[in-house]
Design a protein around this motif. Structure first.
Motif, PDB file in Angstrom:
ATOM      1  N   SER B  13      -0.611  13.046  10.871  1.00 60.77           N
ATOM      2  CA  SER B  13       0.516  12.412  10.780  1.00 60.77           C
ATOM      3  C   SER B  13       1.856  13.096  11.301  1.00 60.77           C
ATOM      4  CB  SER B  13       0.838  12.135   9.248  1.00 60.77           C
ATOM      5  OG  SER B  13       0.991  13.386   8.530  1.00 60.77           O
ATOM      6  N   ALA B  43       5.637   8.674  13.762  1.00 66.13           N
ATOM      7  CA  ALA B  43       4.627   8.287  12.859  1.00 66.13           C
ATOM      8  C   ALA B  43       5.395   7.748  11.533  1.00 66.13           C
ATOM      9  CB  ALA B  43       3.823   9.705  12.076  1.00 66.13           C
ATOM     10  N   GLY B  44       4.620   6.777  11.276  1.00 66.12           N
ATOM     11  CA  GLY B  44       5.087   5.910  10.067  1.00 66.12           C
ATOM     12  C   GLY B  44       6.401   4.932  10.503  1.00 66.12           C
ATOM     13  N   ASP B 170      -4.614   3.442  11.689  1.00 64.76           N
ATOM     14  CA  ASP B 170      -3.552   4.370  11.615  1.00 64.76           C
ATOM     15  C   ASP B 170      -2.485   3.915  12.244  1.00 64.76           C
ATOM     16  OD1 ASP B 170      -4.775   6.179   9.860  1.00 64.76           O
ATOM     17  OD2 ASP B 170      -5.777   7.051  11.564  1.00 64.76           O
ATOM     18  N   GLY B 200       1.670   3.298   5.387  1.00 62.92           N
ATOM     19  CA  GLY B 200       1.698   4.421   6.286  1.00 62.92           C
ATOM     20  C   GLY B 200       1.169   4.113   7.564  1.00 62.92           C
ATOM     21  N   THR B 202       1.429   3.183  11.060  1.00 62.07           N
ATOM     22  CA  THR B 202       2.636   3.085  12.238  1.00 62.07           C
ATOM     23  C   THR B 202       2.471   1.899  12.792  1.00 62.07           C
ATOM     24  OG1 THR B 202       2.460   5.430  12.527  1.00 62.07           O
ATOM     25  CG2 THR B 202       3.920   4.035  14.109  1.00 62.07           C
TER      26      THR B 202
END
Lengths: 284, 323
Positions: B13, B43-44, B170, B200, B202
């Protein structure tokens, strides 16, 4: 994020276990299509048409080769149908299915979705080739089964008189006919390899089919030109008719083996070329 | 330097999910579609990838996903080098590339099952359940058994998003996800993106619609003619835009004269308004001056320019196809 990596980690434990899924999916793609089923239907009709024609004409012994023996023994309908389908019907079917394989996905755009899935380029190609081989077998077995049914219904059956003059039981005759179907389906693999390669070059399935069939015609013409005698043994279809050697006693394997060797060589060369092409191609 | 109670965040992450270095694609004709692009997607984030049609967005996305090979430069996805690690990385990436593509002779559900079967890390035991869930999420449950041939463009677009949602990802890479959707569908997709991001994931989404970026994105990058001209948070992008004083009046010339007299710069006159940069002077001074000059005022105030204007300023063009 920690949740995602937990889920992710759990999934990765099973990674690598599900390689058969893609292969099964390929079979569904090939055999689930109406076009494939129609093609197999046409192949299944070949023994029926031949059988009815012979039955109606009522004559036997006039026709040459296996055809002449059908009226006397229905089992020969299988062999005659396979033999008559080999020069045109079977190559046409293989051309259509192999030409479609990669070009069809490219034209639909599904190739990029498959690759981002990710199927893996080498793996996808392998699955396509295996599905093509299964199709070749399915095509000849369709004729075998249809020939068996029609032959047994329309004609008397019994012990089988082989080319070498000896007689074998009906059971052994059926087994030899089965071997013939398998050898013929293996004989189609070279052409399937060419089709797969051509299909990797283009995004237009029809163009791939036409080019593959064109290559097949050219090989046929070259086989018919006596001056090209020197290269004949290396031409794809030169020993296609060697399957008849399975009806000798004992079976004469020499020509069959050389035929299969040539098929294998074509397959390796064109499969490798298709691999080189697909793994380096920009997929748009 | 983490406190004892807090476990350190997983390494994955921390690394930016997408990093490109000098990414370049020159097509065989010599045309440079993507020119030394250095992207870094945190990230995110919900990352808007903006640019007019033909600016190289889709080509960049194809290189991110390993569909086409870069002429030079590198791509790192989720910390791994592409396209070398694609079999390892792509199962964690949901992708929608350049419009929906399906087997038209199969149902929506059958299409999902095939794409999932292509991924050998996907569990076949849960495949049908996951397909049903993905179809539910994009509102296609009722059309699951219908052949894709009979789907509308909007339905296909939803199905393409469902493909990306078949597994927990992810990273989502979505190329024009709201293309072809009606306003209701567009809203739903935007909500979906927000929802995924809050879990969470991306999200990297290309678009030529600025409204989309303003509404859902935390970060944005702007492409123009193959080059990355800007990359920052959406808040920063907006903050750079100085608010403009806008006066709505029938007395255009007189108003412009007055504003200019007080030091306003960059004046523009339209059919009904005069606008300009008011500088550091409080705007009530302008109001007083306009009234004193007998300018009839129908409207008066500061307006913050939209991202669209920032976009035009950055790319020097509107939404026309870049040549």
């Amino acid at each position: 994020m920690s949740l995602s990596s937990t889920v992710d980690g759990g999934r990765r434990l099973t990674a690598g276990r599900h390689t058969l899924g893609l292969f099964r999916s390929e079979l569904r793609l090939v055999f689930g299509r109406a076009r494939t089923q129609a093609g197999l239907g046409v192949l299944a009709a070949v023994p029926l048409l031949i059988g009815i024609a012979i039955k109606l004409s009522g004559s036997d012994g006039d026709a040459e080769g296996f055809l002449g023996q059908v009226a006397g023994n229905g089992l020969f309908l299988i062999v005659a149908s396979l033999g008559l389908s080999l020069p045109f019907f079977l190559p046409t079917a293989v051309t259509v299915i192999s030409g479609e394989s990669l070009a069809g996905e490219a034209s639909l755009g599904t190739l990029r979705t498959m690759l981002t899935a990710p199927a893996g380029r080498s793996r996808l190609l392998a699955a396509k080739m295996v599905a093509l081989a299964v199709f070749c077998l399915a095509a000849t077995m369709t004729i075998w089964i249809s020939g068996l049914i029609v032959g047994f219904i329309l004609f008397p059956v019994g012990d089988v008189l082989l080319l070498s003059g000896t007689t074998v039981s009906l059971g052994e005759g059926l087994l030899r006919a089965l071997l013939i179907a398998i050898v013929i389906s293996l004989s189609l693999l070279g052409l399937a390899g060419i089709g797969l390669f051509v299909s990797s070059l283009t995004s237009t399935p029809l163009a791939a089919m036409a080019a593959t069939f064109g290559a097949f015609i050219v090989l046929g013409i070259m086989t018919a030109i006596p001056q090209l005698h020197a290269i004949h043994p290396w031409l794809l279809i030169y020993r296609w008719q060697s399957f008849a050697d399975l009806l000798r006693d004992p079976p004469y394997w020499h020509e069959i083996a050389r035929n299969l060797l040539v098929q294998g060589a074509y397959l390796v060369v064109f499969y490798t070329a298709a691999w080189a092409r697909l793994t380096s191609r920009d997929i748009t | 330097m983490t406190t004892p109670q807090e476990p350190p965040p997983p390494a994955a992450s921390a690394a930016p999910p997408i990093v490109t270095r000098g990414l370049t694609k020159r097509f065989r004709g010599g045309q440079v579609a993507v020119d030394t692009v250095d992207l870094e997607v945190p990230a995110g984030s919900v990352f808007g990838f903006l640019g007019p049609n033909g600016s190289g967005k889709t080509t960049t996305i194809r290189m991110l996903l390993g569909l086409i090979a870069p002429t030079s430069g590198s791509v790192e996805l989720l910390g791994e080098s592409m396209p070398k690690a694609q079999l390892k990385v792509l199962p964690r990436v949901g992708a929608l590339v350049e419009g929906p593509a399906f087997y038209p002779f199969w149902s929506g559900q059958a299409n999902l099952l095939r794409f999932d079967a292509a991924d050998r890390t996907a569990d076949p035991r849960t495949r049908k359940a996951r397909a049903a869930e993905a179809l539910e999420r994009v509102g296609l449950s009722n059309a699951a058994g219908k052949k894709v041939r009979a789907y509308s463009l909007g339905m296909r677009q939803r199905l393409a998003i469902a493909v990306a949602l078949m597994q927990r990802r992810d990273l989502l890479v979505l190329d024009e996800p709201t293309n072809g959707l009606d306003p209701q569908g567009t809203r739903e997709v935007r909500n979906l993106i927000r929802e995924l991001a809050s879990d969470g994931t991306t999200v990297f989404t290309s678009t030529h619609l600025l409204a989309e970026v303003e509404q859902v994105c935390t970060h944005a990058a702007v492409m123009s003619r193959g080059k990355l001209v800007r990359q920052s948070t959406v808040a920063d992008l907006r903050a750079e835009l100085r608010p403009r004083l806008v006066v709505r009046t029938p007395d255009l010339a007189q108003a412009a004269e007055t504003l200019k007299g007080l030091g306003a710069t960059d004046l523009k006159t339209t059919e009904e308004t005069v606008e300009g940069d008011s500088g550091d002077l409080p705007i009530d001074k302008f109001a007083a001056a306009l009234v004193a000059a007998d300018v009839r005022i129908h409207g008066f105030g500061l307006e913050r320019p939209s991202l669209e204007e920032a976009f035009v300023a950055l790319t020097g063009e509107g939404f026309d196809v870049a040549e």
